[in-house]
Design an enzyme around this catalytic site. Structure first.
Site, PDB file in Angstrom:
ATOM      1  N   ALA A  94       1.048  -1.076   0.073  1.00 58.95           N
ATOM      2  CA  ALA A  94       0.062  -0.042  -0.124  1.00 58.95           C
ATOM      3  C   ALA A  94       0.851   1.255   0.044  1.00 58.95           C
ATOM      4  O   ALA A  94       2.110   0.992   0.466  1.00 58.95           O
ATOM      5  CB  ALA A  94      -0.999  -0.064   1.116  1.00 58.95           C
ATOM      6  N   GLY A 137       0.500  -4.997   1.127  1.00 57.27           N
ATOM      7  CA  GLY A 137      -0.770  -4.988   0.259  1.00 57.27           C
ATOM      8  C   GLY A 137      -0.476  -5.703  -1.136  1.00 57.27           C
ATOM      9  O   GLY A 137      -1.599  -6.240  -1.765  1.00 57.27           O
ATOM     10  N   GLU A 140      -0.747  -9.264  -0.459  1.00 62.49           N
ATOM     11  CA  GLU A 140      -2.253  -9.728  -0.066  1.00 62.49           C
ATOM     12  C   GLU A 140      -2.971  -9.447  -1.628  1.00 62.49           C
ATOM     13  O   GLU A 140      -4.051 -10.267  -1.723  1.00 62.49           O
ATOM     14  CB  GLU A 140      -2.793  -8.394   0.782  1.00 62.49           C
ATOM     15  N   GLU A 160       4.630  -5.206   7.140  1.00 65.08           N
ATOM     16  CA  GLU A 160       3.948  -3.925   7.831  1.00 65.08           C
ATOM     17  C   GLU A 160       4.479  -3.809   9.367  1.00 65.08           C
ATOM     18  O   GLU A 160       4.232  -2.568   9.768  1.00 65.08           O
ATOM     19  CB  GLU A 160       2.429  -4.440   7.844  1.00 65.08           C
TER      20      GLU A 160
HETATM   21  N1  CO8 Z   1       4.499   3.176  -0.700  1.00 65.01           N
HETATM   22  C1  CO8 Z   1       5.016   4.389  -1.288  1.00 65.01           C
HETATM   23  N2  CO8 Z   1       6.135   4.444  -1.974  1.00 65.01           N
HETATM   24  C2  CO8 Z   1       6.932   3.260  -2.294  1.00 65.01           C
HETATM   25  C3  CO8 Z   1       6.593   2.041  -1.581  1.00 65.01           C
HETATM   26  C4  CO8 Z   1       5.286   2.000  -0.901  1.00 65.01           C
HETATM   27  N3  CO8 Z   1       4.898   0.910  -0.353  1.00 65.01           N
HETATM   28  N4  CO8 Z   1       7.512   1.313  -1.954  1.00 65.01           N
HETATM   29  C5  CO8 Z   1       8.537   1.813  -2.724  1.00 65.01           C
HETATM   30  N5  CO8 Z   1       8.022   3.041  -2.682  1.00 65.01           N
HETATM   31  C6  CO8 Z   1       8.898   4.263  -3.522  1.00 65.01           C
HETATM   32  C7  CO8 Z   1       9.962   4.655  -2.710  1.00 65.01           C
HETATM   33  O1  CO8 Z   1       9.469   5.769  -1.884  1.00 65.01           O
HETATM   34  C8  CO8 Z   1      10.847   5.296  -3.854  1.00 65.01           C
HETATM   35  O2  CO8 Z   1      10.097   6.598  -4.149  1.00 65.01           O
HETATM   36  P1  CO8 Z   1      11.291   7.715  -4.517  1.00 65.01           P
HETATM   37  O3  CO8 Z   1      12.119   7.631  -5.492  1.00 65.01           O
HETATM   38  O4  CO8 Z   1      10.255   8.665  -4.576  1.00 65.01           O
HETATM   39  O5  CO8 Z   1      11.937   7.981  -3.290  1.00 65.01           O
HETATM   40  C9  CO8 Z   1      10.554   4.225  -4.914  1.00 65.01           C
HETATM   41  O6  CO8 Z   1       9.429   3.501  -4.621  1.00 65.01           O
HETATM   42  C10 CO8 Z   1      11.570   3.347  -5.144  1.00 65.01           C
HETATM   43  O7  CO8 Z   1      11.801   2.695  -3.872  1.00 65.01           O
HETATM   44  P2  CO8 Z   1      13.402   2.360  -3.158  1.00 65.01           P
HETATM   45  O8  CO8 Z   1      14.178   3.681  -3.512  1.00 65.01           O
HETATM   46  O9  CO8 Z   1      13.082   2.417  -1.654  1.00 65.01           O
HETATM   47  O10 CO8 Z   1      13.746   1.142  -3.773  1.00 65.01           O
HETATM   48  P3  CO8 Z   1      14.968   0.080  -3.200  1.00 65.01           P
HETATM   49  O11 CO8 Z   1      15.140  -0.748  -4.207  1.00 65.01           O
HETATM   50  O12 CO8 Z   1      15.592   0.697  -2.453  1.00 65.01           O
HETATM   51  O13 CO8 Z   1      13.990  -0.547  -2.274  1.00 65.01           O
HETATM   52  C11 CO8 Z   1      11.905  -1.949  -1.291  1.00 65.01           C
HETATM   53  C12 CO8 Z   1      12.781  -1.467  -2.728  1.00 65.01           C
HETATM   54  C13 CO8 Z   1      12.566  -2.799  -0.399  1.00 65.01           C
HETATM   55  C14 CO8 Z   1      10.490  -2.453  -1.553  1.00 65.01           C
HETATM   56  C15 CO8 Z   1      11.706  -0.590  -0.380  1.00 65.01           C
HETATM   57  O14 CO8 Z   1      10.922   0.344  -1.394  1.00 65.01           O
HETATM   58  C16 CO8 Z   1      10.476  -0.916   0.566  1.00 65.01           C
HETATM   59  O15 CO8 Z   1      10.830  -1.490   1.677  1.00 65.01           O
HETATM   60  N6  CO8 Z   1       9.208  -0.508   0.306  1.00 65.01           N
HETATM   61  C17 CO8 Z   1       8.043  -0.364   1.286  1.00 65.01           C
HETATM   62  C18 CO8 Z   1       7.680  -1.796   1.448  1.00 65.01           C
HETATM   63  C19 CO8 Z   1       6.646  -2.255   2.551  1.00 65.01           C
HETATM   64  O16 CO8 Z   1       6.804  -1.907   3.658  1.00 65.01           O
HETATM   65  N7  CO8 Z   1       5.405  -2.390   1.957  1.00 65.01           N
HETATM   66  C20 CO8 Z   1       4.369  -2.588   3.005  1.00 65.01           C
HETATM   67  C21 CO8 Z   1       3.637  -1.381   3.111  1.00 65.01           C
HETATM   68  S1  CO8 Z   1       2.258  -1.361   4.264  1.00 65.01           S
HETATM   69  C22 CO8 Z   1       1.111  -2.076   3.398  1.00 65.01           C
HETATM   70  O17 CO8 Z   1       1.101  -2.809   2.391  1.00 65.01           O
HETATM   71  C23 CO8 Z   1      -0.385  -2.231   4.300  1.00 65.01           C
HETATM   72  C24 CO8 Z   1      -1.343  -3.005   3.590  1.00 65.01           C
HETATM   73  C25 CO8 Z   1      -2.539  -2.906   4.195  1.00 65.01           C
HETATM   74  C26 CO8 Z   1      -3.569  -3.460   3.424  1.00 65.01           C
HETATM   75  C27 CO8 Z   1      -3.395  -2.692   1.855  1.00 65.01           C
HETATM   76  C28 CO8 Z   1      -4.234  -3.312   0.978  1.00 65.01           C
HETATM   77  C29 CO8 Z   1      -3.762  -3.074  -0.476  1.00 65.01           C
END
Ligand code: CO8
Length: 287
Positions: A94, A137, A140, A160
Site C-alpha cells: 500500500a 498489500g 495480499e 507491515e
Molecule cells: N509506498 C509508497 N512508495 C513506495 C513504496 C510504498 N509501499 N515502496 C516503494 N516506494 C517508492 C519509494 O519511496 C521510492 O520513491 P522515491 O524514488 O520517490 O523515493 C521508490 O518507490 C523506489 O523505492 P526505493 O528507493 O525504496 O527502492 P529500493 O530498491 O531501495 O527498495 C523496497 C525497494 C525494499 C521494496 C523498498 O521500497 C521498501 O521497503 N518499500 C516499502 C515496502 C513495504 O513496507 N510495504 C508494505 C506497505 S504497508 C502495506 O502494504 C499495508 C497493507 C494494508 C492493506 C493494503 C491493501 C492493499
C-alpha cells in the site's frame, strides 16, 4: 513494459481503450492500470503501472483496478483475467506516503481499504503474475488471485510490522491458510521476506517461471488454458474451491456435490463426455 509479451498480447480496441483511459487516469493523467488483451481476446491482462513507486497501491490505483475488474467481469468475451505489475515489480505494498498521516476516525468512517478487496468477489478466474516485489498489500493482492505464477527471484513479504502496523487486506488470514500458522507468524511478526522458490515450496505460489521465461506470458498461457474450457464448469470449479475456505467440511462437500450434480443439466457436460467417447475435441457452448 509489455514488449516481451507482445506475441501473446494486443491492445484493447480503440473505443475500449478510450474508456479505460478515463477510468484509470490519476489526476496527473498517468494511466495507473493498463488493460490489454491476449491475442485470442479471451484473456484480459491488467498491468499495474506506477513503476517509479514500485507499483505502490494508492487509492486511485485501486479504483482503477476495481473499474477494470468490473469491466472484465461484465465482458462476455473475457474468460480469464491476469493481474500483473509486469516483468519488474508486482507491487511494493500500500502507498505508505498516502497512509502516513491517516487518523483513526477518517480511516474508520471512510472504510479505508474496504473496497480494495473487490477482486475477491470476481467470479471469473484470476491469475496473478508476480516478478520483483510483492510486499504488504502487494502480497495480499497476489493472494487474492486464484492462481499465482511467479519468478524464482520474486520477493514476497508482509513487512507491515516494520511500519508499526499489521496486514490489513487478508495478510494474516489468507497467508495462514496457504502456508500454515508458524510460517505466517514468522513472516507477519518478523517481516521476513521469502523468494519465489520458497513461496512455491510453501504453497503460496502455484507455478514458477523457468530461465528466461516471461512471467506475464506464462500467466497468460495458464489463463488461455482455462479460457479453453466451458465457462459454467470453470465458474463452478472456482466457487467450489473457494467454498472450502469459508465452510466447514460437511457444508463444503455438500456445496461441491450440488454444483457437480447441477453440471449434469448443462450442454457442456453432454458435449464433453460425448466428445471423449467419440475421440474428438469438445466444442463448448457455455450452456
Ligand atoms: N509506498 C509508497 N512508495 C513506495 C513504496 C510504498 N509501499 N515502496 C516503494 N516506494 C517508492 C519509494 O519511496 C521510492 O520513491 P522515491 O524514488 O520517490 O523515493 C521508490 O518507490 C523506489 O523505492 P526505493 O528507493 O525504496 O527502492 P529500493 O530498491 O531501495 O527498495 C523496497 C525497494 C525494499 C521494496 C523498498 O521500497 C521498501 O521497503 N518499500 C516499502 C515496502 C513495504 O513496507 N510495504 C508494505 C506497505 S504497508 C502495506 O502494504 C499495508 C497493507 C494494508 C492493506 C493494503 C491493501 C492493499
Amino acid at each position: 513494459m509489455l514488449s516481451r509479451t507482445s506475441t501473446l498480447l494486443r491492445p484493447a480496441t480503440a473505443s475500449f481503450a478510450r474508456v479505460q483511459l478515463r477510468a484509470m487516469s490519476s489526476t496527473s493523467g498517468e494511466q495507473l492500470v493498463v488493460p490489454t488483451r491476449s491475442s485470442s481476446n479471451k484473456v484480459s491482462i491488467l498491468t499495474l503501472n506506477r513503476p517509479k513507486a514500485l507499483n505502490a497501491l494508492s487509492t486511485p490505483l485501486f479504483q482503477a483496478l476495481n473499474a477494470e475488474l468490473e469491466k472484465a467481469e461484465a465482458d462476455d468475451e473475457v474468460r480469464a483475467i491476469v493481474i500483473t505489475g509486469g516483468e519488474k515489480n508486482f507491487a511494493a505494498g500500500a502507498d505508505i506516503k498516502e497512509m502516513k498521516d491517516k487518523e483513526f476516525a477518517e480511516a474508520y468512517t471512510t472504510n479505508f481499504l474496504g473496497s480494495w478487496s473487490k477482486i475477491a468477489s470476481i467470479r471469473k478466474p484470476i491469475i496473478g503474475a508476480v516478478a520483483g516485489y510483492a510486499l504488504g498489500g502487494g502480497c495480499e493482492l497476489a493472494m487474492m488471485c486464484d492462481i499465482l505464477v511467479a519468478t524464482p527471484k520474486a520477493t514476497f513479504g508482509q513487512p507491515e510490522i516494520t511500519l508499526g502496523i499489521i496486514p490489513g487486506m487478508g495478510g494474516s488470514q489468507r497467508l495462514t491458510t496457504l502456508i500454515g500458522k508458524v510460517k505466517a507468524m514468522d513472516m507477519v511478526l518478523t517481516g521476513r521476506k521469502i523468494d519465489g522458490v520458497t513461496a512455491e515450496k510453501w504453497g503460496l505460489v502455484s507455478r514458477l517461471t523457468g530461465e528466461g521465461e516471461s512471467v506475464v506470458e506464462e500467466a497468460v498461457k495458464v489463463a488461455e488454458t482455462i479460457a479453453g474450457f466451458g465457462k459454467v464448469a470453470v465458474q463452478a470449479g472456482k466457487e467450489a474451491v473457494n467454498g472450502s475456505l469459508d465452510l466447514p467440511l460437511e457444508q463444503g462437500l455438500r456445496l461441491e456435490r450440488r454444483l457437480f450434480q447441477q453440471l449434469f443439466a448443462t450442454q457442456d457436460q453432454k458435449e464433453g463426455m460425448a466428445a471423449f467417447a467419440e475421440k474428438r475435441k469438445p466444442t463448448w457452448s457455455d450452456k
